[in-house]
Enzyme design. Structure first.
Site, PDB file in Angstrom:
ATOM      1  N   LYS A   1       0.580  -1.456   0.438  1.00  0.00           N
ATOM      2  CA  LYS A   1      -0.035  -0.196  -0.215  1.00  0.00           C
ATOM      3  C   LYS A   1       0.930   1.661   0.159  1.00  0.00           C
ATOM      4  O   LYS A   1       2.291   1.538   0.519  1.00  0.00           O
ATOM      5  CB  LYS A   1      -0.864  -0.285   1.288  1.00  0.00           C
ATOM      6  CG  LYS A   1      -2.159   0.961   0.988  1.00  0.00           C
ATOM      7  CD  LYS A   1      -2.860   1.325   2.618  1.00  0.00           C
ATOM      8  CE  LYS A   1      -3.982   2.063   2.588  1.00  0.00           C
ATOM      9  NZ  LYS A   1      -4.374   1.476   4.021  1.00  0.00           N
TER      10      LYS A   1
ATOM     11  N   SER B   1      -9.475  -0.829   7.122  1.00  0.00           N
ATOM     12  CA  SER B   1      -9.392  -0.019   6.272  1.00  0.00           C
ATOM     13  C   SER B   1      -8.321  -1.875   5.894  1.00  0.00           C
ATOM     14  O   SER B   1      -8.737  -1.623   4.027  1.00  0.00           O
ATOM     15  CB  SER B   1      -8.222   0.644   6.212  1.00  0.00           C
ATOM     16  OG  SER B   1      -9.087   1.897   6.393  1.00  0.00           O
TER      17      SER B   1
ATOM     18  N   SER C   1      -9.626   2.200   2.497  1.00  0.00           N
ATOM     19  CA  SER C   1      -8.648   2.438   1.995  1.00  0.00           C
ATOM     20  C   SER C   1      -7.951   1.499   1.138  1.00  0.00           C
ATOM     21  O   SER C   1      -7.170   2.039   0.414  1.00  0.00           O
ATOM     22  CB  SER C   1      -8.185   3.703   3.132  1.00  0.00           C
ATOM     23  OG  SER C   1      -7.267   2.692   3.577  1.00  0.00           O
TER      24      SER C   1
HETATM   25  N1  GLN Z   1     -12.295   4.045   6.960  1.00  0.00           N
HETATM   26  C1  GLN Z   1     -12.216   4.134   7.552  1.00  0.00           C
HETATM   27  C2  GLN Z   1     -11.983   5.852   7.601  1.00  0.00           C
HETATM   28  O1  GLN Z   1     -12.309   7.052   6.800  1.00  0.00           O
HETATM   29  C3  GLN Z   1     -11.610   3.938   8.207  1.00  0.00           C
HETATM   30  C4  GLN Z   1      -9.786   4.052   7.254  1.00  0.00           C
HETATM   31  C5  GLN Z   1      -8.767   2.997   8.177  1.00  0.00           C
HETATM   32  O2  GLN Z   1      -8.962   2.005   8.104  1.00  0.00           O
HETATM   33  N2  GLN Z   1      -7.330   3.445   6.954  1.00  0.00           N
HETATM   34  O3  GLN Z   1     -11.298   6.576   8.686  1.00  0.00           O
END
Ligand code: GLN
Length: 453
Positions: A59, A158, A134
Protein backbone atom coordinates in the site's frame (compact mmCIF):
# COMPACT_ATOMS: atom_id res chain seq x y z
CA UNK A 1 9.31 -22.48 -11.85
CA UNK A 2 12.13 -19.93 -11.78
CA UNK A 3 11.99 -16.58 -9.99
CA UNK A 4 12.12 -14.94 -13.43
CA UNK A 5 9.12 -16.91 -14.70
CA UNK A 6 7.16 -16.14 -11.56
CA UNK A 7 7.79 -12.40 -11.71
CA UNK A 8 7.23 -12.29 -15.45
CA UNK A 9 3.90 -14.05 -14.96
CA UNK A 10 2.69 -11.44 -12.48
CA UNK A 11 4.08 -8.45 -14.39
CA UNK A 12 2.32 -9.68 -17.53
CA UNK A 13 -0.93 -10.03 -15.62
CA UNK A 14 -0.54 -6.54 -14.18
CA UNK A 15 0.10 -5.14 -17.66
CA UNK A 16 -2.86 -6.99 -19.16
CA UNK A 17 -5.43 -6.38 -16.43
CA UNK A 18 -4.53 -3.39 -14.31
CA UNK A 19 -5.74 -1.04 -17.01
CA UNK A 20 -9.19 -2.14 -15.90
CA UNK A 21 -8.69 -2.65 -12.17
CA UNK A 22 -6.39 0.37 -11.64
CA UNK A 23 -4.93 -0.96 -8.41
CA UNK A 24 -1.28 0.04 -8.94
CA UNK A 25 0.23 3.48 -8.51
CA UNK A 26 3.74 2.28 -9.31
CA UNK A 27 5.07 -0.87 -10.95
CA UNK A 28 8.64 -1.99 -10.27
CA UNK A 29 9.89 -3.69 -13.43
CA UNK A 30 13.37 -4.09 -11.93
CA UNK A 31 12.14 -7.28 -10.31
CA UNK A 32 12.90 -9.10 -13.56
CA UNK A 33 16.61 -8.28 -13.33
CA UNK A 34 16.67 -9.13 -9.63
CA UNK A 35 14.93 -12.42 -10.40
CA UNK A 36 17.64 -13.37 -12.90
CA UNK A 37 20.23 -12.92 -10.15
CA UNK A 38 18.25 -15.16 -7.80
CA UNK A 39 17.97 -17.87 -10.46
CA UNK A 40 21.69 -17.60 -11.13
CA UNK A 41 22.47 -18.02 -7.43
CA UNK A 42 20.13 -20.97 -7.13
CA UNK A 43 21.81 -22.63 -10.10
CA UNK A 44 25.17 -22.18 -8.41
CA UNK A 45 23.89 -23.80 -5.26
CA UNK A 46 24.21 -20.62 -3.18
CA UNK A 47 22.00 -20.35 -0.14
CA UNK A 48 19.01 -18.03 -0.52
CA UNK A 49 16.52 -16.52 1.91
CA UNK A 50 13.32 -18.48 2.46
CA UNK A 51 11.09 -16.44 0.14
CA UNK A 52 13.67 -15.39 -2.45
CA UNK A 53 11.97 -13.94 -5.51
CA UNK A 54 8.34 -13.98 -4.30
CA UNK A 55 6.63 -10.77 -5.43
CA UNK A 56 4.49 -8.73 -3.04
CA UNK A 57 2.93 -5.28 -3.45
CA UNK A 58 2.67 -2.58 -0.80
CA UNK A 59 0.00 0.00 0.00
CA UNK A 60 1.37 3.39 -0.94
CA UNK A 61 1.44 4.69 2.65
CA UNK A 62 4.49 2.61 3.57
CA UNK A 63 7.78 4.21 2.63
CA UNK A 64 10.04 2.52 0.12
CA UNK A 65 13.50 3.62 -0.87
CA UNK A 66 13.93 4.09 -4.60
CA UNK A 67 10.19 4.05 -5.31
CA UNK A 68 7.60 6.78 -4.88
CA UNK A 69 5.42 6.93 -1.76
CA UNK A 70 2.45 9.21 -2.35
CA UNK A 71 -0.27 8.13 0.10
CA UNK A 72 -2.44 8.75 -2.98
CA UNK A 73 -2.13 12.46 -2.23
CA UNK A 74 -0.98 15.33 -4.40
CA UNK A 75 0.93 16.70 -1.44
CA UNK A 76 3.40 13.77 -1.61
CA UNK A 77 3.59 13.79 -5.41
CA UNK A 78 7.37 14.07 -5.62
CA UNK A 79 8.28 12.56 -2.29
CA UNK A 80 11.20 10.19 -2.31
CA UNK A 81 11.81 8.34 0.94
CA UNK A 82 15.42 8.00 2.09
CA UNK A 83 14.63 4.74 3.91
CA UNK A 84 12.43 1.63 3.85
CA UNK A 85 9.66 1.02 6.38
CA UNK A 86 10.51 -1.73 8.87
CA UNK A 87 7.96 -4.11 7.33
CA UNK A 88 9.48 -3.54 3.89
CA UNK A 89 12.94 -4.23 5.32
CA UNK A 90 11.78 -7.42 6.98
CA UNK A 91 10.16 -8.62 3.75
CA UNK A 92 13.29 -7.86 1.74
CA UNK A 93 15.49 -9.68 4.25
CA UNK A 94 13.41 -12.81 3.67
CA UNK A 95 13.85 -12.43 -0.07
CA UNK A 96 10.49 -10.92 -1.08
CA UNK A 97 10.45 -8.60 -4.10
CA UNK A 98 8.49 -5.37 -3.90
CA UNK A 99 6.72 -5.46 -7.25
CA UNK A 100 4.83 -2.20 -6.84
CA UNK A 101 2.89 0.31 -4.78
CA UNK A 102 -0.88 0.20 -4.48
CA UNK A 103 -3.67 2.72 -4.68
CA UNK A 104 -5.61 3.76 -1.58
CA UNK A 105 -7.83 6.51 -0.24
CA UNK A 106 -5.75 9.64 0.30
CA UNK A 107 -3.88 9.25 3.62
CA UNK A 108 -5.99 6.12 4.25
CA UNK A 109 -9.11 8.20 4.83
CA UNK A 110 -12.06 6.50 3.22
CA UNK A 111 -13.87 3.22 2.64
CA UNK A 112 -14.05 2.99 -1.15
CA UNK A 113 -10.70 4.04 -2.63
CA UNK A 114 -12.53 6.92 -4.33
CA UNK A 115 -10.56 9.49 -2.32
CA UNK A 116 -7.32 8.84 -4.20
CA UNK A 117 -5.92 11.87 -6.01
CA UNK A 118 -4.59 9.63 -8.81
CA UNK A 119 -7.16 7.01 -9.85
CA UNK A 120 -10.21 5.08 -8.78
CA UNK A 121 -9.58 1.38 -8.23
CA UNK A 122 -12.36 -0.96 -9.35
CA UNK A 123 -13.64 -4.14 -7.75
CA UNK A 124 -12.46 -7.08 -9.91
CA UNK A 125 -15.77 -8.89 -9.30
CA UNK A 126 -17.72 -6.03 -10.90
CA UNK A 127 -15.82 -3.13 -12.43
CA UNK A 128 -18.70 -0.73 -11.72
CA UNK A 129 -18.27 -1.26 -8.00
CA UNK A 130 -15.75 -0.08 -5.43
CA UNK A 131 -13.11 -2.39 -3.97
CA UNK A 132 -13.64 -0.88 -0.50
CA UNK A 133 -11.02 1.12 1.31
CA UNK A 134 -8.82 2.52 2.26
CA UNK A 135 -6.58 -0.41 1.20
CA UNK A 136 -8.65 -0.83 -1.98
CA UNK A 137 -5.65 -1.33 -4.25
CA UNK A 138 -4.21 -3.94 -1.89
CA UNK A 139 -7.43 -5.98 -1.87
CA UNK A 140 -8.27 -5.57 -5.58
CA UNK A 141 -4.76 -6.55 -6.74
CA UNK A 142 -4.89 -9.79 -4.74
CA UNK A 143 -8.49 -10.52 -5.79
CA UNK A 144 -7.51 -10.09 -9.47
CA UNK A 145 -4.46 -12.28 -8.82
CA UNK A 146 -2.11 -9.55 -9.98
CA UNK A 147 0.05 -10.39 -6.95
CA UNK A 148 0.05 -13.36 -4.60
CA UNK A 149 -0.19 -11.07 -1.56
CA UNK A 150 -0.08 -7.42 -0.52
CA UNK A 151 0.21 -5.25 2.55
CA UNK A 152 -2.49 -2.90 3.75
CA UNK A 153 -3.04 -0.74 6.82
CA UNK A 154 -6.05 -0.72 9.10
CA UNK A 155 -7.05 2.26 11.25
CA UNK A 156 -10.78 1.60 11.40
CA UNK A 157 -11.26 -1.33 9.05
CA UNK A 158 -9.12 -0.49 6.02
CA UNK A 159 -7.68 -4.00 5.66
CA UNK A 160 -10.76 -6.02 6.62
CA UNK A 161 -13.50 -4.08 4.79
CA UNK A 162 -11.81 -4.08 1.33
CA UNK A 163 -10.78 -7.72 1.84
CA UNK A 164 -14.44 -8.50 2.50
CA UNK A 165 -15.69 -6.55 -0.55
CA UNK A 166 -13.08 -8.18 -2.82
CA UNK A 167 -13.44 -11.76 -1.54
CA UNK A 168 -9.93 -12.13 -0.10
CA UNK A 169 -8.37 -12.58 3.32
CA UNK A 170 -7.34 -9.50 5.36
CA UNK A 171 -5.65 -9.57 8.75
CA UNK A 172 -5.38 -6.65 11.17
CA UNK A 173 -2.87 -7.67 13.81
CA UNK A 174 -2.98 -6.54 17.44
CA UNK A 175 -1.91 -2.92 17.93
CA UNK A 176 1.84 -3.09 18.55
CA UNK A 177 2.39 -6.48 16.89
CA UNK A 178 3.70 -4.97 13.64
CA UNK A 179 6.05 -1.99 13.52
CA UNK A 180 4.57 1.27 12.26
CA UNK A 181 8.03 2.70 11.52
CA UNK A 182 7.78 4.00 7.97
CA UNK A 183 3.98 3.80 7.84
CA UNK A 184 2.76 7.32 7.10
CA UNK A 185 0.80 8.19 10.24
CA UNK A 186 -2.95 8.77 10.04
CA UNK A 187 -4.22 8.04 13.58
CA UNK A 188 -1.23 6.75 15.51
CA UNK A 189 -3.14 5.06 18.34
CA UNK A 190 -5.18 3.01 15.85
CA UNK A 191 -3.01 2.38 12.75
CA UNK A 192 -1.71 -1.13 12.17
CA UNK A 193 -0.14 -2.84 9.14
CA UNK A 194 -1.30 -6.28 8.02
CA UNK A 195 -1.34 -8.75 5.11
CA UNK A 196 -3.98 -9.20 2.42
CA UNK A 197 -3.82 -12.70 0.94
CA UNK A 198 -5.90 -15.42 -0.65
CA UNK A 199 -5.75 -17.70 2.40
CA UNK A 200 -5.41 -17.66 6.18
CA UNK A 201 -2.27 -19.74 5.75
CA UNK A 202 -0.55 -17.04 3.70
CA UNK A 203 -1.63 -14.45 6.27
CA UNK A 204 -0.01 -16.57 9.01
CA UNK A 205 3.11 -16.93 6.95
CA UNK A 206 3.47 -13.19 6.37
CA UNK A 207 2.72 -12.31 9.98
CA UNK A 208 5.53 -14.67 10.99
CA UNK A 209 7.83 -12.60 8.75
CA UNK A 210 7.02 -9.14 10.14
CA UNK A 211 5.11 -9.63 13.41
CA UNK A 212 8.21 -8.70 15.37
CA UNK A 213 9.47 -6.14 17.83
CA UNK A 214 11.12 -3.04 16.36
CA UNK A 215 13.07 -0.55 18.42
CA UNK A 216 12.33 2.22 15.88
CA UNK A 217 8.66 2.23 16.92
CA UNK A 218 8.06 3.04 20.59
CA UNK A 219 4.60 1.44 20.45
CA UNK A 220 5.93 -1.81 18.99
CA UNK A 221 5.36 -4.53 21.59
CA UNK A 222 8.32 -6.46 22.90
CA UNK A 223 6.25 -9.61 22.81
CA UNK A 224 7.54 -13.10 21.94
CA UNK A 225 7.69 -13.87 18.23
CA UNK A 226 5.49 -16.70 17.15
CA UNK A 227 5.35 -19.30 14.44
CA UNK A 228 1.84 -18.59 13.26
CA UNK A 229 1.97 -21.25 10.58
CA UNK A 230 2.49 -24.23 12.85
CA UNK A 231 -0.23 -22.86 15.15
CA UNK A 232 -2.74 -23.39 12.34
CA UNK A 233 -2.82 -27.14 12.63
CA UNK A 234 -3.95 -27.35 16.26
CA UNK A 235 -7.55 -28.27 16.91
CA UNK A 236 -10.44 -25.82 17.22
CA UNK A 237 -12.68 -28.30 19.02
CA UNK A 238 -14.07 -26.70 22.17
CA UNK A 239 -13.07 -23.19 21.06
CA UNK A 240 -15.66 -20.69 22.33
CA UNK A 241 -17.01 -18.37 19.66
CA UNK A 242 -19.07 -15.34 20.69
CA UNK A 243 -21.77 -13.80 18.51
CA UNK A 244 -22.44 -10.20 19.62
CA UNK A 245 -26.11 -9.42 19.15
CA UNK A 246 -25.39 -5.75 18.38
CA UNK A 247 -23.85 -6.74 15.03
CA UNK A 248 -26.92 -8.42 13.57
CA UNK A 249 -29.52 -5.66 13.69
CA UNK A 250 -30.73 -2.91 11.39
CA UNK A 251 -28.74 -1.97 8.28
CA UNK A 252 -27.34 -5.45 7.70
CA UNK A 253 -27.94 -6.67 4.13
CA UNK A 254 -30.20 -9.73 4.21
CA UNK A 255 -27.99 -12.09 2.23
CA UNK A 256 -24.87 -10.98 4.14
CA UNK A 257 -26.69 -12.03 7.29
CA UNK A 258 -27.61 -15.38 5.72
CA UNK A 259 -24.07 -16.18 4.60
CA UNK A 260 -22.72 -15.34 8.06
CA UNK A 261 -25.34 -17.52 9.73
CA UNK A 262 -24.37 -20.38 7.43
CA UNK A 263 -20.74 -19.83 8.40
CA UNK A 264 -21.73 -20.04 12.07
CA UNK A 265 -23.25 -23.47 11.36
CA UNK A 266 -20.06 -24.62 9.67
CA UNK A 267 -18.02 -23.43 12.64
CA UNK A 268 -20.36 -25.23 15.02
CA UNK A 269 -19.75 -28.33 12.91
CA UNK A 270 -16.01 -27.94 13.55
CA UNK A 271 -16.72 -28.53 17.23
CA UNK A 272 -16.72 -24.93 18.41
CA UNK A 273 -19.09 -23.77 21.11
CA UNK A 274 -21.27 -20.87 19.93
CA UNK A 275 -22.34 -18.32 22.55
CA UNK A 276 -24.44 -15.19 22.25
CA UNK A 277 -22.63 -12.25 23.82
CA UNK A 278 -23.04 -8.49 24.08
CA UNK A 279 -20.72 -5.58 23.30
CA UNK A 280 -23.06 -2.94 24.72
CA UNK A 281 -21.18 0.22 23.67
CA UNK A 282 -20.90 -0.78 19.99
CA UNK A 283 -23.31 1.96 18.90
CA UNK A 284 -20.84 4.67 20.00
CA UNK A 285 -17.97 3.24 17.96
CA UNK A 286 -18.33 5.40 14.85
CA UNK A 287 -18.76 8.65 16.80
CA UNK A 288 -15.80 7.93 19.08
CA UNK A 289 -13.62 6.88 16.16
CA UNK A 290 -14.31 10.01 14.11
CA UNK A 291 -13.35 12.21 17.05
CA UNK A 292 -10.16 10.35 18.01
CA UNK A 293 -9.00 9.54 14.48
CA UNK A 294 -9.54 13.08 13.17
CA UNK A 295 -7.89 14.61 16.25
CA UNK A 296 -4.78 12.48 15.73
CA UNK A 297 -4.84 13.08 11.98
CA UNK A 298 -5.02 16.86 12.38
CA UNK A 299 -1.84 16.69 14.41
CA UNK A 300 -0.04 14.11 12.22
CA UNK A 301 -0.81 15.99 9.01
CA UNK A 302 0.55 19.30 10.31
CA UNK A 303 3.95 18.27 8.95
CA UNK A 304 2.90 18.72 5.30
CA UNK A 305 3.81 22.33 4.97
CA UNK A 306 5.47 22.50 1.57
CA UNK A 307 8.90 22.77 3.22
CA UNK A 308 9.70 19.25 4.31
CA UNK A 309 7.93 16.89 1.93
CA UNK A 310 6.83 16.61 -1.66
CA UNK A 311 4.66 19.24 -3.29
CA UNK A 312 5.13 23.00 -2.79
CA UNK A 313 2.86 25.72 -4.23
CA UNK A 314 4.37 29.01 -5.36
CA UNK A 315 3.17 31.93 -3.25
CA UNK A 316 4.38 35.16 -1.65
CA UNK A 317 5.66 34.73 1.89
CA UNK A 318 5.94 31.72 4.16
CA UNK A 319 2.38 31.68 5.54
CA UNK A 320 0.96 32.18 2.05
CA UNK A 321 3.05 29.23 0.83
CA UNK A 322 1.81 27.00 3.68
CA UNK A 323 -1.79 27.91 2.96
CA UNK A 324 -1.61 27.44 -0.77
CA UNK A 325 0.37 24.20 -0.55
CA UNK A 326 -2.17 22.67 1.83
CA UNK A 327 -5.24 23.94 -0.01
CA UNK A 328 -4.02 22.56 -3.33
CA UNK A 329 -2.20 19.51 -1.93
CA UNK A 330 -4.94 17.96 0.20
CA UNK A 331 -8.24 16.57 -1.11
CA UNK A 332 -11.69 17.32 0.34
CA UNK A 333 -11.94 14.37 2.75
CA UNK A 334 -8.50 15.08 4.22
CA UNK A 335 -9.41 18.75 4.72
CA UNK A 336 -12.73 17.78 6.32
CA UNK A 337 -10.86 15.60 8.83
CA UNK A 338 -8.20 18.19 9.60
CA UNK A 339 -10.93 20.73 10.36
CA UNK A 340 -12.95 18.29 12.46
CA UNK A 341 -9.85 17.14 14.34
CA UNK A 342 -8.65 20.66 15.01
CA UNK A 343 -12.11 21.59 16.27
CA UNK A 344 -12.45 18.71 18.74
CA UNK A 345 -8.99 19.47 20.14
CA UNK A 346 -9.51 23.21 20.51
CA UNK A 347 -9.87 24.96 23.87
CA UNK A 348 -13.46 24.86 25.05
CA UNK A 349 -14.33 21.80 22.99
CA UNK A 350 -11.58 19.44 24.08
CA UNK A 351 -13.43 18.31 27.24
CA UNK A 352 -16.78 18.02 25.50
CA UNK A 353 -15.55 15.97 22.55
CA UNK A 354 -12.02 14.62 22.68
CA UNK A 355 -11.86 13.80 26.38
CA UNK A 356 -15.39 12.36 26.33
CA UNK A 357 -14.48 10.21 23.33
CA UNK A 358 -11.41 8.87 25.15
CA UNK A 359 -13.63 7.86 28.07
CA UNK A 360 -16.09 6.06 25.82
CA UNK A 361 -13.13 4.39 24.10
CA UNK A 362 -12.29 2.85 27.48
CA UNK A 363 -15.87 1.58 27.83
CA UNK A 364 -15.63 -0.04 24.39
CA UNK A 365 -12.30 -1.59 25.31
CA UNK A 366 -13.79 -2.96 28.53
CA UNK A 367 -16.69 -4.48 26.58
CA UNK A 368 -14.15 -6.50 24.61
CA UNK A 369 -12.09 -7.44 27.67
CA UNK A 370 -15.24 -8.69 29.40
CA UNK A 371 -16.33 -10.62 26.32
CA UNK A 372 -12.94 -12.29 26.01
CA UNK A 373 -13.30 -13.61 29.56
CA UNK A 374 -16.14 -15.75 28.19
CA UNK A 375 -15.09 -16.54 24.64
CA UNK A 376 -11.92 -17.10 22.58
CA UNK A 377 -13.05 -15.47 19.35
CA UNK A 378 -15.82 -13.05 18.38
CA UNK A 379 -17.59 -13.64 15.06
CA UNK A 380 -19.45 -10.97 13.06
CA UNK A 381 -20.02 -9.87 9.48
CA UNK A 382 -17.09 -7.70 8.29
CA UNK A 383 -19.21 -5.17 6.44
CA UNK A 384 -22.96 -4.47 6.56
CA UNK A 385 -23.17 -4.65 2.75
CA UNK A 386 -21.31 -6.16 -0.17
CA UNK A 387 -19.46 -3.91 -2.65
CA UNK A 388 -21.42 -0.78 -3.56
CA UNK A 389 -21.38 1.13 -6.85
CA UNK A 390 -18.75 3.76 -7.62
CA UNK A 391 -20.22 7.14 -6.74
CA UNK A 392 -23.01 5.63 -4.64
CA UNK A 393 -21.71 6.94 -1.31
CA UNK A 394 -19.01 9.41 -2.27
CA UNK A 395 -21.34 12.41 -1.93
CA UNK A 396 -22.41 11.48 1.59
CA UNK A 397 -19.56 11.19 4.11
CA UNK A 398 -21.82 9.80 6.84
CA UNK A 399 -23.04 6.93 4.66
CA UNK A 400 -19.41 6.20 3.79
CA UNK A 401 -18.40 6.25 7.48
CA UNK A 402 -21.15 3.74 8.28
CA UNK A 403 -19.60 1.08 6.08
CA UNK A 404 -16.98 0.58 8.83
CA UNK A 405 -19.51 0.06 11.56
CA UNK A 406 -18.44 -3.55 12.21
CA UNK A 407 -14.68 -3.06 12.02
CA UNK A 408 -14.06 0.22 13.87
CA UNK A 409 -14.57 -0.88 17.48
CA UNK A 410 -11.79 -3.48 17.21
CA UNK A 411 -9.26 -0.70 16.46
CA UNK A 412 -10.52 1.28 19.46
CA UNK A 413 -9.95 -1.84 21.59
CA UNK A 414 -6.60 -2.67 19.94
CA UNK A 415 -7.10 -6.41 19.40
CA UNK A 416 -6.67 -8.47 16.24
CA UNK A 417 -9.18 -9.36 13.52
CA UNK A 418 -9.39 -11.14 10.22
CA UNK A 419 -11.87 -11.03 7.36
CA UNK A 420 -12.29 -14.16 5.26
CA UNK A 421 -14.67 -14.87 2.39
CA UNK A 422 -17.87 -16.75 3.28
CA UNK A 423 -19.82 -16.96 0.04
CA UNK A 424 -21.66 -14.59 -2.28
CA UNK A 425 -24.75 -12.43 -2.26
CA UNK A 426 -27.51 -12.56 -4.90
CA UNK A 427 -25.44 -10.35 -7.25
CA UNK A 428 -22.53 -12.77 -7.03
CA UNK A 429 -20.51 -10.35 -4.92
CA UNK A 430 -18.32 -11.72 -2.15
CA UNK A 431 -19.41 -11.64 1.50
CA UNK A 432 -16.86 -11.43 4.34
CA UNK A 433 -16.80 -13.01 7.77
CA UNK A 434 -14.94 -11.27 10.59
CA UNK A 435 -13.20 -13.14 13.42
CA UNK A 436 -11.88 -10.95 16.22
CA UNK A 437 -9.40 -11.90 18.93
CA UNK A 438 -7.97 -10.39 22.08
CA UNK A 439 -4.48 -8.88 22.36
CA UNK A 440 -1.80 -11.03 20.69
CA UNK A 441 -4.22 -13.88 20.03
CA UNK A 442 -3.65 -13.97 16.29
CA UNK A 443 -3.10 -17.75 16.43
CA UNK A 444 -6.69 -18.31 17.52
CA UNK A 445 -8.35 -16.28 14.76
CA UNK A 446 -5.93 -17.58 12.13
CA UNK A 447 -6.51 -21.17 13.19
CA UNK A 448 -10.28 -20.83 13.10
CA UNK A 449 -10.10 -19.05 9.72
CA UNK A 450 -7.85 -21.80 8.41
CA UNK A 451 -10.13 -24.61 9.58
CA UNK A 452 -13.17 -22.81 8.23
CA UNK A 453 -11.57 -22.31 4.81
N1 GLN B 1 -12.79 4.09 6.59
C1 GLN B 1 -12.22 4.52 7.82
C2 GLN B 1 -11.80 5.96 7.69
O1 GLN B 1 -12.08 6.52 6.70
C3 GLN B 1 -11.07 3.66 8.17
C4 GLN B 1 -9.87 3.97 7.40
C5 GLN B 1 -8.71 3.12 7.75
O2 GLN B 1 -8.82 2.09 8.42
N2 GLN B 1 -7.54 3.58 7.36
O3 GLN B 1 -11.20 6.53 8.54
Amino acid sequence: ITAYELNKFYLDRIKALDEKVESFLYINENVLEEAKLIDEKRKNGESLPEFAGIPIAIKDNMVTKGMPTTCASKILENFDSPYDATVVNMLKEKGFFIIGKLNMDEFAMGSSCENSFYKKTKNPWDLERVPGGSSGGSAASVAARLVPASLGSDTGGSIRQPASLCGVCGLKPTYGRVSRYGLVAFASSLDQIGPITTSAEDAALLLSVFGKHDEHDSTSADYPEKDYVSALTEDVKGMKVGIPKEFFGEGLQEDVKKRVEEAIDVIKGLGCEIKEISLPHTEYGIAVYYIIATAEASSNLARYDGVRYGFRAEADGLIGMYEKTRSIGFGDEVKRRIMLGTYVLSAGYYDAYYLKAQKVRTLIKNDFLNAFKEVDVILTPTSPTTAFKLGEKSGDPLQMYLSDIFTISLNLFGGCGISIPCGFDSNNLPVGLQLMGSYFEEEKILRLAYKYQ
